[in-house]
Write an enzyme that holds these catalytic residues in place. Structure first.
Site, PDB file in Angstrom:
ATOM      1  N   MET A 245      -3.530   4.767   5.143  1.00 40.60           N
ATOM      2  CA  MET A 245      -4.399   4.977   3.989  1.00 40.60           C
ATOM      3  C   MET A 245      -4.146   3.906   2.954  1.00 40.60           C
ATOM      4  SD  MET A 245      -2.903   8.376   2.031  1.00 40.60           S
ATOM      5  CE  MET A 245      -4.487   8.596   1.300  1.00 40.60           C
ATOM      6  N   CYS A 246      -5.155   3.708   2.115  1.00 39.11           N
ATOM      7  CA  CYS A 246      -5.091   2.775   1.001  1.00 39.11           C
ATOM      8  C   CYS A 246      -4.683   1.389   1.517  1.00 39.11           C
ATOM      9  CB  CYS A 246      -4.157   3.332  -0.069  1.00 39.11           C
ATOM     10  SG  CYS A 246      -4.415   2.643  -1.708  1.00 39.11           S
ATOM     11  N   SER A 247      -3.706   0.747   0.899  1.00 38.26           N
ATOM     12  CA  SER A 247      -3.317  -0.593   1.335  1.00 38.26           C
ATOM     13  C   SER A 247      -2.591  -0.593   2.674  1.00 38.26           C
ATOM     14  CB  SER A 247      -2.467  -1.284   0.264  1.00 38.26           C
ATOM     15  OG  SER A 247      -1.271  -0.577   0.044  1.00 38.26           O
ATOM     16  N   GLY A 248      -2.158   0.575   3.149  1.00 33.62           N
ATOM     17  CA  GLY A 248      -1.572   0.662   4.479  1.00 33.62           C
ATOM     18  C   GLY A 248      -2.565   0.306   5.571  1.00 33.62           C
ATOM     19  N   THR A 249      -3.857   0.426   5.262  1.00 39.36           N
ATOM     20  CA  THR A 249      -4.882   0.095   6.259  1.00 39.36           C
ATOM     21  C   THR A 249      -4.893  -1.391   6.604  1.00 39.36           C
ATOM     22  OG1 THR A 249      -6.583  -0.128   4.542  1.00 39.36           O
ATOM     23  CG2 THR A 249      -6.376   2.036   5.608  1.00 39.36           C
TER      24      THR A 249
END
Length: 183
Positions: free
Chosen positions: A100-104
């Protein structure tokens, strides 16, 4: 019961990470956090949280890999070659990979989203170019699950718990009941 591994790199987003772990555990999913080096990991808002385990080959025994966002947490995960190799191995084996978020952005660098449906933080359609970007809260495409950001860990975690056989429906009902004034 299947197991979930949540990676915690320095600068992880505390609200995303801890909400995911909390809801997964409440749903009966065995869920552990993994750090890279230090036992206590500093989040993007300066909170130090003790990881359950240090990153090792043990993570390959898990059924789900979770990559939360954060600044610079997402970037720290993306720039870690061990994480990139791990994401590729999970995907090749058909194990769940969730971000999710910047983990994508880790998924883009690992080259596992080509032609697959994804979502991410506002404006991330430019960072997740090899995928088909959807403006949905949570998107599942096979073994890949993505979510937008800090406002979306609840629906994200509920879906992940359900995918692993957890009882997220009971958790939802209890949480809503308590919010409505129940004991």
């Amino acid at each position: 019961m299947k197991k979930a591994a949540v990676l915690m790199a320095e600068g992880y987003e505390e609200g995303e990470t801890l909400t995911i772990v909390d809801l997964m555990r409440r749903a009966g999913v065995e869920c552990h956090t993994f750090s890279f080096g230090e036992e206590f990991v500093k989040g993007m808002h300066g909170m130090y949280v003790k990881a359950d385990r240090k990153f090792s080959d043990e993570v390959m025994e898990y059924d789900l890999l979770v990559l939360p966002g954060g600044r610079p947490g997402g970037e720290n995960l993306r720039e870690n070659p061990d994480v990139i190799r791990l994401v590729r191995r999970f995907d090749e084996q058909g194990k769940y990979v969730a971000a999710m978020c910047s983990g994508t952005t880790v998924l883009e660098k690992a080259e596992v989203i080509r032609g697959r449906k994804v979502t991410g933080y506002t404006g991330y359609e430019e960072k997740l170019k090899s995928g088909t970007f959807l403006n949905d809260v949570v998107v599942q495409d096979g073994n890949l699950v993505t979510s937008q950001g800090p406002a979306t860990p609840w629906p994200f975690a509920f879906l992940l718990a359900e995918l692993l056989g957890g009882d997220s429906e009971t958790v939802r009902e209890r949480m809503l009941y308590r919010q409505a004034g129940g004991k």
